[in-house]
Write a protein that holds these residues in place. Structure first.
Motif, PDB file in Angstrom:
ATOM      1  N   LYS A  75       0.809  -1.233   0.000  1.00  0.00           N
ATOM      2  CA  LYS A  75       0.000   0.000   0.000  1.00  0.00           C
ATOM      3  C   LYS A  75       0.837   1.275   0.000  1.00  0.00           C
ATOM      4  N   PRO A  76       1.909   1.361   0.801  1.00  0.00           N
ATOM      5  CA  PRO A  76       2.735   2.576   0.721  1.00  0.00           C
ATOM      6  C   PRO A  76       3.370   2.782  -0.658  1.00  0.00           C
ATOM      7  N   LEU A  77       3.831   1.697  -1.298  1.00  0.00           N
ATOM      8  CA  LEU A  77       4.379   1.835  -2.653  1.00  0.00           C
ATOM      9  C   LEU A  77       3.304   2.328  -3.616  1.00  0.00           C
ATOM     10  N   ARG A  78       2.100   1.782  -3.502  1.00  0.00           N
ATOM     11  CA  ARG A  78       0.991   2.202  -4.368  1.00  0.00           C
ATOM     12  C   ARG A  78       0.680   3.682  -4.146  1.00  0.00           C
ATOM     13  N   ALA A  79       0.647   4.098  -2.889  1.00  0.00           N
ATOM     14  CA  ALA A  79       0.345   5.493  -2.579  1.00  0.00           C
ATOM     15  C   ALA A  79       1.399   6.428  -3.166  1.00  0.00           C
ATOM     16  N   ILE A  80       2.661   6.060  -3.069  1.00  0.00           N
ATOM     17  CA  ILE A  80       3.733   6.886  -3.636  1.00  0.00           C
ATOM     18  C   ILE A  80       3.605   6.935  -5.154  1.00  0.00           C
ATOM     19  N   ARG A  81       3.387   5.779  -5.781  1.00  0.00           N
ATOM     20  CA  ARG A  81       3.237   5.749  -7.242  1.00  0.00           C
ATOM     21  C   ARG A  81       2.093   6.651  -7.689  1.00  0.00           C
ATOM     22  N   ARG A  82       0.967   6.539  -7.022  1.00  0.00           N
ATOM     23  CA  ARG A  82      -0.196   7.346  -7.411  1.00  0.00           C
ATOM     24  C   ARG A  82       0.060   8.828  -7.172  1.00  0.00           C
ATOM     25  N   ARG A  83       0.695   9.160  -6.079  1.00  0.00           N
ATOM     26  CA  ARG A  83       0.963  10.563  -5.755  1.00  0.00           C
ATOM     27  C   ARG A  83       1.912  11.194  -6.768  1.00  0.00           C
ATOM     28  N   LEU A  84       2.886  10.431  -7.235  1.00  0.00           N
ATOM     29  CA  LEU A  84       3.865  10.965  -8.191  1.00  0.00           C
ATOM     30  C   LEU A  84       3.263  11.249  -9.568  1.00  0.00           C
ATOM     31  N   LYS A  85       2.081  10.767  -9.811  1.00  0.00           N
ATOM     32  CA  LYS A  85       1.453  11.010 -11.117  1.00  0.00           C
ATOM     33  C   LYS A  85       1.204  12.504 -11.332  1.00  0.00           C
ATOM     34  N   ASN A  86       0.815  13.216 -10.260  1.00  0.00           N
ATOM     35  CA  ASN A  86       0.484  14.638 -10.396  1.00  0.00           C
ATOM     36  C   ASN A  86       1.208  15.549  -9.418  1.00  0.00           C
ATOM     37  N   GLY A  87       2.091  15.011  -8.627  1.00  0.00           N
ATOM     38  CA  GLY A  87       2.773  15.846  -7.648  1.00  0.00           C
ATOM     39  C   GLY A  87       3.394  14.973  -6.594  1.00  0.00           C
ATOM     40  N   PRO A  88       3.955  15.470  -5.567  1.00  0.00           N
ATOM     41  CA  PRO A  88       4.171  16.870  -5.231  1.00  0.00           C
ATOM     42  C   PRO A  88       5.270  17.496  -6.098  1.00  0.00           C
ATOM     43  N   TYR A  89       5.350  18.808  -6.032  1.00  0.00           N
ATOM     44  CA  TYR A  89       6.381  19.515  -6.778  1.00  0.00           C
ATOM     45  C   TYR A  89       7.732  18.922  -6.428  1.00  0.00           C
ATOM     46  N   PRO A  90       8.563  18.593  -7.374  1.00  0.00           N
ATOM     47  CA  PRO A  90       8.586  19.008  -8.774  1.00  0.00           C
ATOM     48  C   PRO A  90       7.859  18.065  -9.738  1.00  0.00           C
ATOM     49  N   ALA A  91       7.160  17.077  -9.237  1.00  0.00           N
ATOM     50  CA  ALA A  91       6.412  16.179 -10.123  1.00  0.00           C
ATOM     51  C   ALA A  91       5.182  16.909 -10.662  1.00  0.00           C
ATOM     52  N   PRO A  92       4.721  16.574 -11.811  1.00  0.00           N
ATOM     53  CA  PRO A  92       5.259  15.567 -12.717  1.00  0.00           C
ATOM     54  C   PRO A  92       6.261  16.157 -13.711  1.00  0.00           C
ATOM     55  N   THR A  93       7.375  15.481 -13.837  1.00  0.00           N
ATOM     56  CA  THR A  93       8.396  15.824 -14.825  1.00  0.00           C
ATOM     57  C   THR A  93       8.919  14.520 -15.415  1.00  0.00           C
ATOM     58  N   LYS A  94       9.768  14.656 -16.413  1.00  0.00           N
ATOM     59  CA  LYS A  94      10.374  13.469 -17.009  1.00  0.00           C
ATOM     60  C   LYS A  94      11.175  12.694 -15.957  1.00  0.00           C
ATOM     61  N   GLU A  95      11.863  13.420 -15.110  1.00  0.00           N
ATOM     62  CA  GLU A  95      12.674  12.780 -14.079  1.00  0.00           C
ATOM     63  C   GLU A  95      11.799  12.078 -13.035  1.00  0.00           C
ATOM     64  N   THR A  96      10.735  12.746 -12.607  1.00  0.00           N
ATOM     65  CA  THR A  96       9.875  12.119 -11.607  1.00  0.00           C
ATOM     66  C   THR A  96       9.071  10.976 -12.218  1.00  0.00           C
ATOM     67  N   GLU A  97       8.822  11.009 -13.506  1.00  0.00           N
ATOM     68  CA  GLU A  97       8.136   9.887 -14.163  1.00  0.00           C
ATOM     69  C   GLU A  97       9.027   8.649 -14.147  1.00  0.00           C
ATOM     70  N   ALA A  98      10.331   8.844 -14.314  1.00  0.00           N
ATOM     71  CA  ALA A  98      11.253   7.711 -14.213  1.00  0.00           C
ATOM     72  C   ALA A  98      11.225   7.132 -12.796  1.00  0.00           C
ATOM     73  N   LEU A  99      11.185   7.995 -11.799  1.00  0.00           N
ATOM     74  CA  LEU A  99      11.071   7.544 -10.415  1.00  0.00           C
ATOM     75  C   LEU A  99       9.749   6.796 -10.215  1.00  0.00           C
TER      76      LEU A  99
END
Length: 171
Positions: A75-99
């Motif tokens: 669940k924590p991995l899922r929450a991080i993956r979902r959160r990175l889709k639209n943020g937090p800043y500096p996401a979303p970027t090409k670099e954060t998409e790789a993460l």
């Protein structure tokens, strides 16, 4: 494939999940009813491939084995993956998409580990050969267990999608 030539849980889960509309149905059940999708797929595999009906007691025991893993890792991995889709800043970027893709891979690996544990637990159930192996019964039992109540219309339709896919899944 397992040593006896049967399809293992991981391969079965991948094929079922890839069937039309099954991924969306699983996500509805996960997000709206709290269903653990690996346990749901496990219950389908037990019935479809091994004619095993999962009892409420067996389901509770197995869930007890996996609850900490699901709550502390998956669940924590899922929450991080979902959160990175639209943020937090500096996401979303090409670099954060790789993460995000790396976290997605870790989440998938964590679910693969869960499925491996489920397959080991399933060996005991398969050896005992309990029940008629009704996939619909297993799926509904899992839904009721995680939801804590009877399914609503959306959950019932999601289960129906999975049951239809199971009916057409080739051996």
């Amino acid at each position: 494939m397992t040593a006896d030539g049967r399809e293992g849980l991981w391969d079965f889960a991948l094929r079922l999940y890839a069937a039309p509309d099954v991924a969306d149905a699983c996500l509805v059940l996960q997000d709206e009813s709290g269903v653990d999708v690996p346990v749901l797929l496990f219950s389908a595999w037990l019935a479809k491939r091994h004619s095993v009906t999962l009892t409420e007691g067996e389901l509770a025991r197995i869930d007890g084995l996996l609850a900490d893993w699901r709550n502390e890792v998956v669940k924590p991995l899922r929450a991080i993956r979902r959160r990175l889709k639209n943020g937090p800043y500096p996401a979303p970027t090409k670099e954060t998409e790789a993460l995000r893709n790396g976290v997605k891979g870790a989440e998938l690996n964590s679910e693969k580990i869960e499925l491996a544990v489920l397959e080991i637990e399933g060996a005991t159930l398969i050896a005992a050969g309990s029940g008629s192996g009704d996939a619909g019964e297993n799926l509904l039992r899992v839904l009721r267990y995680f939801r804590g109540s009877e399914p609503d219309a959306r959950a019932s339709e999601a289960l129906a999608v999975i049951e239809r896919a199971l009916a057409t899944l080739r051996p």
